[in-house]
Design an enzyme around this catalytic site. Structure first.
Site, short mmCIF file in Angstrom:
data_model
loop_
_atom_site.label_atom_id
_atom_site.label_comp_id
_atom_site.label_asym_id
_atom_site.label_seq_id
_atom_site.Cartn_x
_atom_site.Cartn_y
_atom_site.Cartn_z
N ARG A 1 -1.19 -10.58 12.03
CA ARG A 1 -1.68 -9.31 10.99
C ARG A 1 -2.48 -9.61 9.79
O ARG A 1 -3.48 -9.15 9.64
CB ARG A 1 -0.56 -8.50 10.62
CG ARG A 1 -0.01 -7.55 12.10
CD ARG A 1 1.37 -7.27 11.47
NE ARG A 1 1.30 -6.06 10.59
CZ ARG A 1 2.57 -5.71 9.87
NH1 ARG A 1 3.56 -6.29 9.88
NH2 ARG A 1 2.28 -4.76 8.77
N LYS B 1 0.84 -1.16 -0.04
CA LYS B 1 -0.04 -0.07 -0.03
C LYS B 1 0.90 1.31 -0.07
O LYS B 1 0.45 2.36 -0.65
CB LYS B 1 -0.93 0.09 1.22
CG LYS B 1 -1.93 -1.12 1.33
CD LYS B 1 -3.05 -1.02 2.17
CE LYS B 1 -2.27 -1.13 3.67
NZ LYS B 1 -2.15 -2.64 3.84
N ARG C 1 10.52 -3.23 11.12
CA ARG C 1 9.49 -2.82 11.83
C ARG C 1 9.19 -3.73 12.85
O ARG C 1 9.61 -4.85 12.73
CB ARG C 1 8.24 -2.64 11.03
CG ARG C 1 8.13 -1.24 10.29
CD ARG C 1 6.95 -1.23 9.27
NE ARG C 1 5.61 -1.77 9.96
CZ ARG C 1 4.44 -1.62 9.38
NH1 ARG C 1 4.59 -0.84 8.03
NH2 ARG C 1 3.21 -2.16 9.73
N ARG D 1 -10.09 0.10 8.48
CA ARG D 1 -9.83 -1.43 8.41
C ARG D 1 -10.77 -2.32 9.19
O ARG D 1 -10.72 -3.52 9.24
CB ARG D 1 -8.63 -1.75 9.43
CG ARG D 1 -7.19 -1.47 8.64
CD ARG D 1 -6.02 -1.49 9.49
NE ARG D 1 -4.86 -2.18 9.07
CZ ARG D 1 -3.77 -1.48 8.97
NH1 ARG D 1 -3.71 -0.24 8.91
NH2 ARG D 1 -2.84 -2.35 8.48
N ARG E 1 11.86 -6.08 3.92
CA ARG E 1 11.39 -5.04 4.20
C ARG E 1 12.30 -4.28 5.40
O ARG E 1 12.54 -4.78 6.35
CB ARG E 1 10.07 -4.79 4.45
CG ARG E 1 9.73 -3.27 4.86
CD ARG E 1 8.10 -2.98 4.56
NE ARG E 1 7.20 -3.55 5.84
CZ ARG E 1 5.86 -3.47 5.61
NH1 ARG E 1 5.44 -2.91 4.63
NH2 ARG E 1 5.22 -3.98 6.67
#
Ligand code: AMP
Length: 214
Positions: A171, A13, A160, A88, A127
């Site tokens: 998640r 996103k 993260r 969400r 990431r």
């Protein structure tokens, strides 16, 4: 124009947002970024949000919607927003309608960013983010020029806190249970378009151009 980005964690996103900003000049609003900023500043909101985020759960709807409303009041953009990671849940989507009505605004388009879960897990494991400016890198596909350092501000890149394998699984489950119902919610309103983000950034740009021109 106001646009919502829906998608599982790690679907890209943020990458889609960056391309949309350059195509449309909208203001980017990410509730995840706002929470991370509050956590870094040690505000009461950040302290409360932290344990939900680190467990891979959603921060409660009212807290999140109030934070978004305050943020929009501070921005008051006239050109419109890209909502990245909000709503969400169905109650958040209803809250967004009420919040936007305060600014005489509406949702014009909802983009569902789609990538299969195997690729999501690979992307999240690769990431790295800059804690100073929020820039995001992929260790092989979009590596920083100097290993471990942000290209924009030389901040030290980190994983993260919620990108561990265990938290990512939580998640994804949260996405399935709470966020997926939004697909039907916006489809019923005729606002939803699907974006395949499993290819390279150049392919994504073309896909976005096509979707925006129809
Ligand atoms: P993101 O950067 O969008 O992946 O968000 C990181 C984390 O922040 C999520 O896993 C949630 O714990 C929390 N969060 C972000 N946006 C929301 C939201 N709209 N509602 C509830 N929690 C959120």
């Amino acid at each position: 124009m106001n646009l919502i980005l829906l998608g599982a964690p790690g679907a890209g996103k943020g990458t889609v947002s960056a391309q949309l900003i350059s195509l449309l000049g909208l203001t980017h609003v990410s509730t995840g970024d706002l929470f991370r900023q509050s956590i870094a500043e040690g505000t009461p909101l950040g302290i409360e949000a932290k344990h939900y985020i680190e467990a891979g759960c959603l921060v409660p709807d009212t807290l999140t919607a109030n934070m978004l409303q305050e943020h929009l009041r501070s921005l008051s953009s006239s050109s419109g927003y890209i909502f990245d990671g909000f709503p969400r849940t169905i109650p958040q989507a209803e809250a967004l309608d009420r919040i936007l009505a305060e600014f005489n605004m509406d949702i014009d388009l909802v983009l569902l960013v789609e990538v299969d879960y195997e690729l999501i897990c690979e992307r999240i494991s690769q990431r790295r983010v800059c804690p100073l400016c929020g820039a995001s890198y992929h260790l092989t596909l979009n590596a920083p020029a100097r290993p471990g350092l942000c290209d924009h501000c030389a901040g030290e890149l980190q994983r993260r806190a919620d990108d561990s394998r265990e938290t990512v699984m939580a998640r994804l489950k949260t996405f399935e249970e709470n966020t997926k119902p939004l697909i039907q919610f916006y489809e019923a309103r005729g606002l939803l378009r699907r974006i395949d983000n499993s290819g390279p950034p150049e392919a994504l740009r073309e896909i976005l151009r096509k979707v925006l021109s129809t």
